[in-house]
Design an enzyme around this catalytic site. Structure first.
Site, short mmCIF file in Angstrom:
data_model
loop_
_atom_site.label_atom_id
_atom_site.label_comp_id
_atom_site.label_asym_id
_atom_site.label_seq_id
_atom_site.Cartn_x
_atom_site.Cartn_y
_atom_site.Cartn_z
N THR A 1 28.04 93.97 93.65
CA THR A 1 28.64 92.67 93.31
C THR A 1 28.78 91.94 94.69
O THR A 1 29.32 90.74 94.56
CB THR A 1 30.18 92.85 92.65
OG1 THR A 1 31.07 93.47 93.54
CG2 THR A 1 29.89 93.46 91.29
N GLN B 1 37.76 78.37 88.10
CA GLN B 1 37.00 78.00 89.28
C GLN B 1 35.56 77.63 88.80
O GLN B 1 35.12 76.50 89.44
CB GLN B 1 36.74 79.25 90.18
CG GLN B 1 35.91 78.89 91.29
CD GLN B 1 36.08 80.06 92.64
OE1 GLN B 1 37.03 80.10 93.09
NE2 GLN B 1 35.17 80.79 92.94
N GLU C 1 28.75 80.97 93.33
CA GLU C 1 29.05 80.11 92.33
C GLU C 1 29.11 78.60 92.92
O GLU C 1 28.52 77.80 92.27
CB GLU C 1 30.70 80.18 91.65
CG GLU C 1 30.65 81.39 90.78
CD GLU C 1 31.97 81.84 90.63
OE1 GLU C 1 33.13 81.44 91.20
OE2 GLU C 1 32.31 83.36 90.06
N ASP D 1 29.41 99.73 88.58
CA ASP D 1 29.53 98.99 90.05
C ASP D 1 29.35 100.14 91.02
O ASP D 1 29.61 101.33 90.81
CB ASP D 1 30.95 98.70 90.00
CG ASP D 1 31.10 97.63 91.27
OD1 ASP D 1 30.78 98.04 92.68
OD2 ASP D 1 31.89 96.73 91.16
N HIS E 1 34.87 92.39 91.24
CA HIS E 1 33.94 93.19 90.91
C HIS E 1 33.78 93.36 89.21
O HIS E 1 32.68 93.47 88.62
CB HIS E 1 34.62 94.72 91.34
CG HIS E 1 34.41 94.96 92.71
ND1 HIS E 1 33.49 95.68 93.29
CD2 HIS E 1 35.00 94.42 93.86
CE1 HIS E 1 33.48 95.76 94.63
NE2 HIS E 1 34.50 94.92 94.86
N GLY F 1 36.33 91.97 105.18
CA GLY F 1 34.95 92.64 104.75
C GLY F 1 33.77 91.95 104.96
O GLY F 1 33.28 91.64 106.03
N ASP F 2 33.00 91.78 103.79
CA ASP F 2 31.65 91.10 103.97
C ASP F 2 31.84 89.55 103.95
O ASP F 2 30.65 88.95 104.39
CB ASP F 2 30.89 91.48 102.65
CG ASP F 2 31.55 90.79 101.44
OD1 ASP F 2 32.79 90.66 101.48
OD2 ASP F 2 30.76 90.65 100.36
N GLN F 3 32.95 88.93 104.03
CA GLN F 3 33.10 87.61 104.07
C GLN F 3 32.68 86.85 105.65
O GLN F 3 32.10 85.92 105.39
CB GLN F 3 34.58 87.23 103.87
CG GLN F 3 35.08 87.55 102.34
CD GLN F 3 36.53 87.72 102.33
OE1 GLN F 3 37.12 86.95 103.02
NE2 GLN F 3 36.78 88.37 101.00
#
Length: 462
Positions: free
Chosen positions: A137, A338, A361, A115, A24, A376-378
């Site tokens: 985010t 990354q 990314e 946020d 975040h 979660g949102d994954q």
């Protein structure tokens, strides 16, 4: 007579308050740099350790005391952590913002940019008469999930039941029940209440900012704008918008840049990059299965094994036999740069937990994904990547198993499906760059109009 904005930058001052989770923190601070580059002065309210030397010299820094039990912070109970941080933050933030306004005047501050996870901050800013901008985010689809969460519980989709996992969710296409936003390490009702508070705070915001591309979430952004009656802005890819931002929260493992030199020795498009981000964790037996799946794939790889990746262990030595099997073909690092890894021509795939930053990314660098969501949102991100955008393959199974790991890697690197995925991802990379004005043909006297341009105009209008 001097304006009350003197010293605040040509466009005025923005108070920025990032949420103290790495995934975040970085997007908010990166967008702050973009705002600063466009004439806005920045004051950073912060609750975690950061080094002012990492930022432009004219940034101001204001600490805000936020307290929580270290044992809670070390847990995986995301709902309790975020709820506790918001409760602790409310009064100190109000005091700090009130003091700033009293010292410099209301007109000295254009807005607060924070946020959406800081729902207390959005609410407090509005209460104090300062326009508040909230940044999501995660994906726009995730905020849509927040808005529907109580309905999902009332209709029996949640908690997820084994016999319904493969059922579609007509209220939230393209999801199956197993894709729904959830944190299995948190109480469902506490999580639902947290999301409801977040939506309520977002509704009061003067604008919502998304680290996403109009290309992939146009309809969802329009849906949110209509439902909440709030301006929305899609500003991704932030890693291309501000590519030099490297600062992060203290305590994050130092990136091992030696992996970039190793990548220089590999063939173009041959290497699989493997990372589960800064928070996702796995059980020891899954770590073993993943290690053997990578070994059995015979694919060169860079694997990030951070200190807290494996539950119950501080480090992750490769299982017996794996190190010999992959010697010279794969390397393991505690943390990697990354964005630079994904941009390296040797990297041809990304085995990822599908955290939203990682997903964005990967798209911005045109790197296809092997999707292995953890929480979660994954799960929802994976569904979009694999079934809607078709720029990745799904690692099948609720638990990592070496045969499935190898199969997913082989699909990406060794099949017609994999080649088609790579071609689509090239198109997404180009479209993502154009979304922030890179590679857009415009009149020589004009600048490309982007959501960031509109956002800056909105801030300067406050």
């Amino acid at each position: 007579m001097a304006s009350s904005r003197t010293g605040a930058g040509a466009g005025g001052r923005v108070v920025v308050f990032p949420f103290p989770f790495q995934g975040h923190f970085n997007p908010v601070m990166r967008l702050a740099r973009a705002l600063h580059a466009r004439g806005l002065a920045i004051t950073v309210f912060h609750s975690g350790a950061l080094d002012p030397a990492d930022y432009p010299a004219d940034y101001r820094f204001v600490p805000v005391t936020v307290e929580a039990d270290p044992k809670l912070l070390a847990s995986e109970d995301i709902a309790a952590i975020v709820t506790t941080l918001n409760a602790s933050c409310d009064a100190p933030f109000r005091a700090r913002l009130s003091a700033l306004l009293a010292a410099e005047g209301r007109d000295s501050v254009r807005c607060v940019f924070t946020d959406v996870s800081w729902n207390a901050v959005l609410t407090a800013s509005s209460d104090l008469g300062v326009p508040a901008l909230g940044m999501m985010t995660a994906s726009a689809a995730s905020l849509r999930d927040y808005m529907a969460y109580r309905t999902l519980i009332d209709k029996g989709y949640l908690p997820v039941k084994e016999e319904r996992k493969e059922d579609p969710v007509p209220e939230l296409p393209p999801y199956l029940v197993k894709d729904l936003l959830r944190v299995d390490t948190s109480d469902l009702e506490e999580f639902a209440e947290l999301l409801a508070r977040t939506v309520t705070a977002a509704r009061r915001a003067s604008g919502l900012i998304f680290n996403t591309f109009p290309l992939i979430e146009t309809d969802t952004l329009a849906e949110i704008h209509k439902a909440l009656s709030v301006p929305v802005f899609a500003v991704a890819p932030l890693n291309k918008l501000v590519p030099t931002a490297t600062a992060s929260l203290h305590g994050v493992v130092q990136a091992d840049r030696g992996c970039l030199q190793w990548l220089d020795t590999q063939q173009p498009g041959s290497v699989l990059y493997v990372s589960f981000g800064s928070m996702a964790a796995m059980d020891p037996h899954e770590f073993v299965e993943l290690a053997w799946g990578l070994a059995d794939s015979k694919r060169p790889f860079v694997w990030v094994v951070r200190p807290n990746l494996i539950r119950g262990f501080e480090s992750g030595a490769l299982p017996d036999g794996v190190e010999d099997e992959v010697r010279g073909r794969g390397i393991v690092v505690a943390w990697a740069p990354q964005e630079e890894v994904l941009a390296h021509p040797a990297v041809g795939g990304f085995l990822t937990h599908n955290g939203w930053n990682s997903t964005v990314e990967a798209i911005s660098e045109g790197v296809p994904m092997v999707c292995c969501p953890r929480h979660g949102d994954q799960f929802g991100n994976m569904r979009y990547v694999c079934d809607v955008w078709k720029v990745g393959t799904e690692l099948v199974g609720e638990q990592l198993e070496r045969g499935q790991v190898k199969a997913a890697i082989d699909r990406l690197f060794g099949t017609k499906e994999g080649e088609e995925i790579k071609e689509r991802m090239k198109e997404f990379k180009i479209a993502a760059a154009k979304g922030i004005g890179i590679g857009v043909d415009v009149d020589e006297t004009a600048s490309p109009r982007t959501d960031l341009t509109d956002l800056v105009d909105l801030i300067k209008s406050f």
